[in-house]
Design a protein around this motif. Structure first.
Motif, mmCIF file in Angstrom:
data_model
loop_
_atom_site.group_PDB
_atom_site.id
_atom_site.type_symbol
_atom_site.label_atom_id
_atom_site.label_comp_id
_atom_site.label_asym_id
_atom_site.label_seq_id
_atom_site.Cartn_x
_atom_site.Cartn_y
_atom_site.Cartn_z
ATOM 1 N N ILE A 370 0.632 -1.258 0.204
ATOM 2 C CA ILE A 370 -0.100 0.039 -0.279
ATOM 3 C C ILE A 370 0.422 0.843 -0.056
ATOM 4 C CG2 ILE A 370 -1.781 1.347 1.364
ATOM 5 C CD1 ILE A 370 -3.161 -1.257 1.994
ATOM 6 N N ILE A 371 0.626 1.921 -1.153
ATOM 7 C CA ILE A 371 1.664 2.770 -1.279
ATOM 8 C C ILE A 371 0.657 4.038 -1.046
ATOM 9 C CG2 ILE A 371 3.664 4.048 -3.112
ATOM 10 C CD1 ILE A 371 4.304 1.308 -3.810
ATOM 11 N N THR A 372 1.706 5.676 -0.969
ATOM 12 C CA THR A 372 0.811 6.788 -0.434
ATOM 13 C C THR A 372 1.874 7.859 -1.698
ATOM 14 O OG1 THR A 372 2.053 7.385 0.939
ATOM 15 C CG2 THR A 372 0.237 6.501 1.740
ATOM 16 N N ASP A 373 0.896 8.976 -1.269
ATOM 17 C CA ASP A 373 1.483 10.321 -1.818
ATOM 18 C C ASP A 373 2.041 10.203 -3.189
ATOM 19 O OD1 ASP A 373 2.483 9.868 0.494
ATOM 20 O OD2 ASP A 373 4.282 10.742 -0.197
ATOM 21 N N THR A 374 2.020 8.988 -4.276
ATOM 22 C CA THR A 374 2.212 9.738 -6.258
ATOM 23 C C THR A 374 1.161 7.713 -6.597
ATOM 24 O OG1 THR A 374 3.753 9.086 -7.755
ATOM 25 C CG2 THR A 374 4.333 7.377 -5.433
ATOM 26 N N CYS A 375 1.358 7.995 -7.467
ATOM 27 C CA CYS A 375 1.380 6.557 -8.394
ATOM 28 C C CYS A 375 1.624 6.097 -9.695
ATOM 29 C CB CYS A 375 -0.272 6.696 -8.627
ATOM 30 S SG CYS A 375 -0.375 8.261 -10.635
ATOM 31 N N SER A 376 1.525 4.965 -10.404
ATOM 32 C CA SER A 376 2.361 5.177 -11.406
ATOM 33 C C SER A 376 2.809 5.963 -12.230
ATOM 34 C CB SER A 376 2.351 3.973 -11.963
ATOM 35 O OG SER A 376 2.306 2.030 -10.987
ATOM 36 N N ALA A 377 2.184 6.199 -12.590
ATOM 37 C CA ALA A 377 1.537 7.390 -13.783
ATOM 38 C C ALA A 377 2.927 8.457 -13.854
ATOM 39 C CB ALA A 377 0.767 7.807 -14.394
ATOM 40 N N ILE A 378 2.322 8.834 -11.970
ATOM 41 C CA ILE A 378 3.123 10.565 -11.927
ATOM 42 C C ILE A 378 4.357 9.965 -11.135
ATOM 43 C CG2 ILE A 378 2.798 11.653 -9.834
ATOM 44 C CD1 ILE A 378 0.651 12.698 -12.089
ATOM 45 N N GLY A 379 4.289 9.142 -10.791
ATOM 46 C CA GLY A 379 6.399 8.834 -9.881
ATOM 47 C C GLY A 379 7.330 8.048 -11.040
ATOM 48 N N ALA A 381 6.475 4.499 -11.986
ATOM 49 C CA ALA A 381 7.100 3.850 -11.257
ATOM 50 C C ALA A 381 6.219 2.314 -11.237
ATOM 51 C CB ALA A 381 7.322 4.463 -9.574
ATOM 52 N N ILE A 382 7.262 1.267 -11.684
ATOM 53 C CA ILE A 382 6.350 0.024 -11.913
ATOM 54 C C ILE A 382 7.684 -0.938 -11.350
ATOM 55 C CG2 ILE A 382 4.542 0.625 -13.890
ATOM 56 C CD1 ILE A 382 6.647 -0.304 -15.985
ATOM 57 N N PRO A 383 6.767 -2.001 -11.322
ATOM 58 C CA PRO A 383 8.373 -3.493 -10.684
ATOM 59 C C PRO A 383 8.876 -3.454 -11.655
ATOM 60 C CG PRO A 383 5.843 -4.113 -10.221
ATOM 61 C CD PRO A 383 5.497 -2.785 -11.171
ATOM 62 N N PRO A 384 10.458 -3.461 -11.399
ATOM 63 C CA PRO A 384 11.317 -3.216 -12.140
ATOM 64 C C PRO A 384 11.030 -4.452 -13.315
ATOM 65 C CG PRO A 384 12.372 -3.642 -10.386
ATOM 66 C CD PRO A 384 10.813 -3.593 -10.542
ATOM 67 N N GLY A 385 10.607 -4.861 -14.652
ATOM 68 C CA GLY A 385 11.018 -5.986 -15.569
ATOM 69 C C GLY A 385 9.642 -6.624 -16.252
ATOM 70 N N THR A 386 8.638 -4.845 -15.621
ATOM 71 C CA THR A 386 7.000 -5.297 -16.459
ATOM 72 C C THR A 386 7.440 -5.182 -17.544
ATOM 73 O OG1 THR A 386 6.448 -4.637 -13.830
ATOM 74 C CG2 THR A 386 4.202 -4.085 -16.004
ATOM 75 N N TYR A 399 -3.296 6.680 -19.894
ATOM 76 C CA TYR A 399 -1.918 7.434 -19.210
ATOM 77 C C TYR A 399 -0.578 5.771 -19.670
ATOM 78 C CZ TYR A 399 -4.062 11.259 -19.390
ATOM 79 O OH TYR A 399 -4.495 12.403 -19.093
ATOM 80 N N LEU A 400 -0.788 5.006 -17.668
ATOM 81 C CA LEU A 400 0.096 3.845 -18.379
ATOM 82 C C LEU A 400 1.354 3.332 -19.129
ATOM 83 C CD1 LEU A 400 2.046 3.829 -15.304
ATOM 84 C CD2 LEU A 400 0.643 1.296 -15.595
ATOM 85 N N PRO A 401 0.220 2.900 -20.498
ATOM 86 C CA PRO A 401 2.057 2.206 -20.983
ATOM 87 C C PRO A 401 2.021 3.356 -22.225
ATOM 88 C CG PRO A 401 -0.924 1.186 -20.684
ATOM 89 C CD PRO A 401 -1.150 2.774 -20.591
ATOM 90 N N ALA A 402 1.601 4.078 -22.269
ATOM 91 C CA ALA A 402 2.032 4.923 -23.156
ATOM 92 C C ALA A 402 3.634 5.755 -22.513
ATOM 93 C CB ALA A 402 1.706 6.154 -23.521
ATOM 94 N N ILE A 403 3.153 6.043 -21.419
ATOM 95 C CA ILE A 403 4.283 6.158 -20.307
ATOM 96 C C ILE A 403 5.524 5.959 -19.801
ATOM 97 C CG2 ILE A 403 5.336 7.146 -18.063
ATOM 98 C CD1 ILE A 403 2.372 9.083 -17.675
ATOM 99 N N MET A 404 5.119 4.311 -19.864
ATOM 100 C CA MET A 404 5.900 3.061 -19.359
ATOM 101 C C MET A 404 5.743 2.373 -19.971
ATOM 102 S SD MET A 404 6.876 4.566 -16.271
ATOM 103 C CE MET A 404 8.165 3.192 -16.120
ATOM 104 N N ASN A 405 5.365 2.884 -21.617
ATOM 105 C CA ASN A 405 5.644 1.730 -22.825
ATOM 106 C C ASN A 405 6.007 -0.451 -22.440
ATOM 107 O OD1 ASN A 405 6.526 0.856 -25.213
ATOM 108 N ND2 ASN A 405 8.741 0.994 -24.820
ATOM 109 N N ILE A 406 4.246 -0.201 -21.512
ATOM 110 C CA ILE A 406 3.880 -1.292 -21.072
ATOM 111 C C ILE A 406 2.853 -1.504 -22.085
ATOM 112 C CG2 ILE A 406 5.269 -1.409 -19.223
ATOM 113 C CD1 ILE A 406 2.472 -0.946 -17.795
ATOM 114 N N GLU A 407 2.349 -3.517 -22.048
ATOM 115 C CA GLU A 407 0.983 -3.642 -22.024
ATOM 116 C C GLU A 407 0.345 -3.139 -20.958
ATOM 117 O OE1 GLU A 407 0.577 -7.450 -23.694
ATOM 118 O OE2 GLU A 407 2.522 -6.913 -25.042
ATOM 119 N N ALA A 408 -1.169 -2.949 -21.310
ATOM 120 C CA ALA A 408 -1.989 -3.113 -19.870
ATOM 121 C C ALA A 408 -3.478 -3.549 -20.821
ATOM 122 C CB ALA A 408 -2.210 -1.539 -19.686
#
Ligand code: F3S
Length: 430
Positions: A370-379, A381-386, A399-408
């Motif tokens: 459970i993480i506060t203050d931020t989120c994956s898109a704003i920060g 931040a995703i687990p390594p290797g995602t 937003y997230l797939p474009a920002i972090m170049n991942i599938e969702a």
């Protein structure tokens, strides 16, 4: 139309209230003149990211020093000299964007980045700014009154403020909110004025909309239809609760630029359809039916290919306590798949409540965070290797797939928790 300043505004501009307020007023005057407005309104509720210090800003301004006064003067106030930043004029809060000190390593952030972030936070707190560190200030005590002039950043919070609370705010930026904190002023245009708050487009909902998944999809549809205009929703909308408004508005602000909506018979400025549209008539009418619902689901899943899920992210916008409770219920005491991580983002206040109820401990025992203050898109931040994520937020999947170049994949909270437990995406629209 030329800008007319009142006596207190002239005095601030002349420097009678000190150099920081002078520079803040000068910035707001430039902003108001660029907008072509006649006056300021007094604002009593400002939400921004005053003096936040990121590694990027440190790198940029490091030569001048990166203490709070320096960052606030040069960046927030766009000043050409460093001034002492005084206590703020009125109720002001600091939104998301930081680094959770309890989880900075999970987020992949360095101790140096955390130290900068904490310096910014301490600088804000020392100036009487409430440190909320969330995109959902309305869930943790910042609830403007009807008609209250606000100056808020964060699109999902702005649309909630205007639509559900009948507060009045445009989508402001860091500079205008920081200047408003010092002056208590914001230009009088857009959603501060009655004539810009009427609906422009009608959305007829002809299929039941009940869950977070449904409300996210309806929001996404609405934003696609109306862009930056003001939708008025009628039909099968039931009586959405806070969490459903949260997901609807965030999605509508992402696929379009919706800053205000009306729901006839539900939201405060739309007791009737006539009241929602005011003197105007709908410029266009859109129908959300079962076919539209399926199309939106397919759009939101257009990024998913592999069904092997590495990462499940919940809490966009930041999770309410009920959503954390729901995640616990769905986990049902089981451990996550070895191949999948679960991060739930929320505010500090809600995490404390989740700890008091034992929910946080149950999620951690399952292998989640459970993480506060931020989120994956704003920060960013995703687990390594995602490579593949599963999300229950239409905004985050936008937003997230474009920002972090991942599938969702996009689905219900239950689909996401199932993916966290099995490592496989098995969601489908029911
Ligand atoms: Fe909040 Fe991040 Fe979503 S800031 S609204 S959780 S993109």
């Amino acid at each position: 139309m030329s800008l007319k300043l009142r006596d207190d505004e002239k005095a601030m501009l002349a420097g009678d209230y000190g150099p920081a307020r002078q520079k803040a007023m000068a910035l707001l005057v430039r902003y108001a003149e660029a907008l072509g407005v006649e006056r300021f309104v007094d604002t009593t509720n400002v939400a921004g990211v005053p003096g936040s210090i990121t590694p990027f800003l440190h790198q940029y301004y490091g030569a001048y020093g990166s203490d709070y006064n320096t960052i606030f003067s040069l960046f927030d106030l766009d000043a050409d000299e460093v001034v002492e930043v005084p206590r703020v004029s009125g109720h002001s809060c600091m939104l998301q964007g930081g680094i959770d000190p309890e989880n900075f390593e999970v987020l992949g952030k360095t101790a140096e980045a955390l130290a900068l972030d904490q310096a910014g936070e301490q600088g804000a707190a020392a100036r009487d700014i409430e440190v909320l560190r969330t995109c959902t200030p309305y869930l943790v005590g910042n609830v403007p009154g009807r008609g209250e002039h606000c100056a808020w950043m964060e699109s999902s919070a702005v649309v909630y403020c205007n639509s559900v609370l009948a507060g009045r705010t445009n989508t402001e930026g860091r500079e205008s909110t920081s200047a408003a904190m010092l002056t208590g002023k914001i230009p009088d245009f857009g959603f501060h004025r009655d004539e810009y708050r009427f609906g422009t487009h009608l959305i007829k909902v002809e299929t039941p909309v009940e869950t977070i998944l449904d409300w996210g999809m309806l929001g996404y549809f609405t934003g696609q239809c109306v862009g930056e205009k003001i939708p008025v929703l009628t039909g099968s909308i039931g009586k959405p609760q806070v969490i459903l408004h949260k997901h609807f508005g965030a999605a509508a602000a992402s696929s379009g630029g919706v800053e205000m909506y009306h729901m006839v018979g539900l939201t405060p400025e739309a007791a009737t359809e006539e009241m929602a549209f005011g003197p105007g008539r709908p410029k266009e009418v859109f129908v959300y039916d079962a076919a539209a619902r399926q199309r939106i689901y397919d759009d939101l899943n257009a990024n998913g290919r592999s069904r092997d899920v590495d990462f499940v992210m919940l809490g966009c916008p930041h999770a309410a306590l009920e959503q954390i409770e729901e995640a616990c219920r769905l986990l049902d005491g089981r451990r996550l798949s070895e191949n999948t991580q679960l991060w739930i983002f929320t505010s500090r206040v809600v995490r404390a409540q989740a700890q008091a109820k034992g929910y946080a401990q149950r999620i951690i025992a399952a292998g989640g965070h459970i993480i506060t203050d931020t989120c994956s898109a704003i920060g960013q931040a995703i687990p390594p290797g995602t490579k593949v994520a599963a999300l229950d937020s239409a905004k985050q999947v936008h937003y997230l797939p474009a920002i972090m170049n991942i599938e969702a994949w996009f689905g219900s909270t239950a689909d996401c928790i199932n993916a966290a437990l099995t490592g496989r995406w098995q969601g489908e629209l029911v």
